[in-house]
Design an enzyme around this catalytic site. Structure first.
Site, PDB file in Angstrom:
ATOM      1  CG  HIS B 255      -2.120   0.908   0.963  1.00  0.00           C
ATOM      2  ND1 HIS B 255      -2.073   2.247   1.255  1.00  0.00           N
ATOM      3  CD2 HIS B 255      -3.323   0.665   0.399  1.00  0.00           C
ATOM      4  CE1 HIS B 255      -3.233   2.793   0.894  1.00  0.00           C
ATOM      5  NE2 HIS B 255      -4.003   1.846   0.375  1.00  0.00           N
ATOM      6  N   PRO B 256       0.527   2.219  -0.872  1.00  0.00           N
ATOM      7  CG  PRO B 256      -0.348   3.424  -2.678  1.00  0.00           C
ATOM      8  CD  PRO B 256      -0.594   2.225  -1.819  1.00  0.00           C
ATOM      9  CB  CYS B 257      -0.890   5.228   2.805  1.00  0.00           C
ATOM     10  SG  CYS B 257      -0.524   3.802   3.827  1.00  0.00           S
ATOM     11  CE  LYS B 258       2.186   5.601   7.685  1.00  0.00           C
ATOM     12  NZ  LYS B 258       1.426   4.398   7.965  1.00  0.00           N
ATOM     13  CG  HIS B 259       5.020   3.815  -1.349  1.00  0.00           C
ATOM     14  ND1 HIS B 259       5.206   2.940  -0.317  1.00  0.00           N
ATOM     15  CD2 HIS B 259       4.602   3.075  -2.409  1.00  0.00           C
ATOM     16  CE1 HIS B 259       4.903   1.709  -0.726  1.00  0.00           C
ATOM     17  NE2 HIS B 259       4.527   1.765  -1.994  1.00  0.00           N
TER      18      HIS B 259
END
Lengths: 337, 311
Positions: B255-259
């Site tokens: 999941h990209p939320c922290k990328h």
């Protein structure tokens, strides 16, 4: 590699088989195609598979079928180095009985006949990927979200003995200068969108150690202008003691079309997308002309059903089975409740 | 949970539809990528690591803000020789440092740091060692695991022949079926993954997707994919979803939320030293970071990423 030492030269040619890897997307596309277009029509469908040279140590590459495989290759990505398009045939039956009753021996021979025809007619020189022709038989049980299938990589049974006289890592056979030149030429070949998907080619090395790579159709033009001539092909395999599967049809081509009886072969493999001359192989094979093949009525024997051991009959052949339940909207709804 | 996810997807989809894609670079300030920067970084990845390709995906899922033939990046048939879980167990056993902190970057150790790798490789890929017999929750499909000894096998057409090439030293009679192949002494049976990178318009970062295959080249149940994800991330930052460019199947995604935050943190290090990272190297840095989530999936990326402009 173990085993290599035990087998001396000359020895009978053995090859590493090729494995298929069918993405779920392919079966999903077939499912849609059957529902929307085919209905109960079970005539053969042209499909496209994707081949690559061995790309990663320590494993072999697979032969890929994907959602785009039902679409002719001209509409999908062209010139992608990781996807050499190969023509194939899909026979999708309407029920289990039809699937079980398919005469797989005859189907395979029919594909082999096409390959032989393309060799004799010269089509291979224009489009060498036809040597890799493949066959899929399937029964898509749409009610139960299952597909049963088999894949074959038809390979002509050469009725004279193919003998391997030598086989070594390319880096050992070539001089440093030759290897450097070959590396550069191979990279150029693989970078060009025109040549990168052509899995069979010629490598000529001149007396000044410079290597150049040409298409099969340039064979006549490059005769006599070299010190060494290697018949190269993209090798999916990873073994150091034998070439990959597709060499068999290549030898048949060299023998039948060009009347060659002895040739230097070059099994091209890559590591991380670059030429891997340590694991690419150079060898010499001899193959006296087979008999009877010039008869236009000649029907060659063929092998190549994936995963079938010698001695088993076609009727007993066990299919692979894939469950498509994850694509079933009903089952997804259930999960949510 | 499912409903929540659906609502969230709907919200995200709506936001994506009504907002224009980012065109101005905010790479250095926020660690995000604009669409042209994604293409630039993707082109660079394909050029430097040629096992990656651009792909068009399914036409019905085409994103208008990306070129038709450059919708997402993919590298296929990537070996995954051992389970991430087993790697972590070894770390624990050896009391090894998980964080490689010499550069102050706080990255997790990735491939090849563990000690007894070579011996392990030979053992792990064998199907017998995989715990695939668990039937609760995970519906195993016996024919996928042809080496298994389940009684179920009898009813179901199985391919007990095709994964095992051990006794095919068949230089004898040419049969219709199989060619002569030397004894299979060290062919590697291993899981493989197709790894793809899409552009997530909402988070303005790349997003990684995994499609797994078992030792007999059959699709891996998504649940089993979690075995190849660092346990710090499995079922938290990694979820099973539909692929944005493919129609079929469920795929695992980081999941990209922290990328963006992580990328920002990574690029801050050279920036504090006065070196400005180049945006076309974004995916190399990104893939190095992703390797901490999927430590045993051996995809290609340039190992020595030089963030600065001196390269």
């Amino acid at each position: 590699m173990a085993g290599a030492g035990a087998m001396g030269f000359p020895r009978e040619l053995m090859v590493q088989r090729i494995q298929s890897l069918v993405e779920e997307g392919f079966w999903d596309a077939l499912r849609r195609h059957k529902l929307d277009v085919l209905g109960t029509d079970d005539s053969p469908i042209p499909i496209t598979g994707y081949y690559t040279p061995r790309q990663r140590r320590p494993m072999a590459s697979f032969f890929n079928l994907r959602s785009g495989s039902l679409v002719p290759p001209s509409h999908s990505s062209v010139g992608d180095r990781n996807n050499c398009p190969v023509p194939g045939t899909l026979i999708n039956t309407n029920n289990m009985r039809g699937f079980e009753n398919l005469d797989r021996e005859q189907l395979l021979k029919a594909e082999a006949k096409k390959i032989l025809h393309d060799i004799v007619s010269g089509k291979v020189e224009e489009d060498p990927s036809v040597l890799l022709r493949f066959l899929v038989t399937s029964f898509a049980d749409l009610k139960n979200w299952k597909v049963y299938y088999n894949v074959a990589f038809p390979s002509l049974v050469f009725n004279s003995r193919i003998t391997l006289l030598s086989l070594q890592p390319a880096s050992k056979v070539l001089t440093k200068e030759e290897a450097a030149s070959m590396y550069t030429s191979l990279q150029k070949w693989r970078t060009s969108s025109e040549t990168t998907v052509i899995p069979f080619f010629l490598v000529s090395i001149s007396s000044d150690s410079s290597a150049s790579i040409r298409q099969l159709k340039e064979w006549k033009a490059c005769q006599g202008n070299y010190q060494k001539l290697l018949f190269g092909f993209y090798d999916h395999g990873c073994r150091s003691d034998c070439p990959g599967w597709v060499l068999r049809n290549y030898v048949a081509f060299l023998s039948i079309r060009w009347k060659i009886e002895k040739a230097q072969i070059f099994c091209y493999r890559e590591y991380k997308g670059n030429p891997d001359l340590e694991q690419s192989l150079i060898g010499e094979a001899s193959f006296p002309s087979p008999y009877g093949w010039d008869n236009p009525e000649f029907l060659p024997d063929a092998i190549g059903w994936e995963g079938v051991k010698p001695g088993k009959g076609t009727k007993e052949m066990k299919p692979k089975e894939i469950d498509l339940q994850s694509m079933n909207p009903a089952s997804q709804d259930e999960e949510k409740q | 949970m499912q409903v929540k996810q659906k609502v969230y997807e709907f919200y995200k989809g709506t936001v994506e539809r009504v907002t224009a894609p980012r065109t101005v670079s905010a790479f250095l300030e926020k660690g995000v990528l604009s669409v042209p920067e994604f293409i630039l970084a993707g082109d660079n990845l394909v050029a430097k690591c040629p096992t990656w390709s651009w792909e068009a995906g399914d036409p019905s899922k085409r994103k208008p803000y990306l070129p038709a033939n450059k919708q997402f990046l993919v590298t296929r048939n990537v070996p995954c020789l051992r389970r991430a879980i087993s790697v972590e167990e070894e770390y624990d056993a050896a009391g090894a440092e998980v964080v490689l902190d010499e550069d102050g970057e706080g990255w997790l150790a990735t491939h090849g740091v563990q000690a007894s790798k070579t011996e392990e490789e030979e053992d792990i890929p064998s199907m017998d060692t995989l715990d695939i017999g668990r039937s609760d929750g995970i519906k195993s499909i016996p024919s996928y695991f042809s080496g298994g000894k389940d009684e179920e096998e009898e009813d179901i057409p199985d391919m007990d022949t095709y994964e095992d090439t051990g006794d095919n030293l068949a230089a004898a009679e040419p049969s219709y079926f199989i060619a002569e192949e030397p004894e299979d002494d060290n062919i590697l049976h291993t899981r493989t993954y197709d790894v793809s990178i899409t552009y997530d318009k909402y988070y303005q970062t790349p997003r990684v997707w995994l499609t797994g295959y078992d030792e007999s080249r059959m699709p891996l149940m998504p649940e089993l994919v979690f075995e190849d994800i660092s346990q710090d991330h499995a079922r938290k930052t990694v979820t099973i979803e539909d692929h944005p460019h493919l129609l079929a199947g469920k795929h695992a995604s980081v999941h990209p939320c922290k990328h963006a935050a992580v990328m920002k943190k990574i690029i801050d290090v050279p920036m504090s030293g006065g070196v400005e990272p180049e945006v076309d190297k974004y995916l190399f840095i990104f893939l190095k970071f992703i390797a901490t989530v999927i430590p045993t999936i051996e995809y290609d990326y340039t190992m020595d990423v030089d963030l600065g402009s001196t390269s």
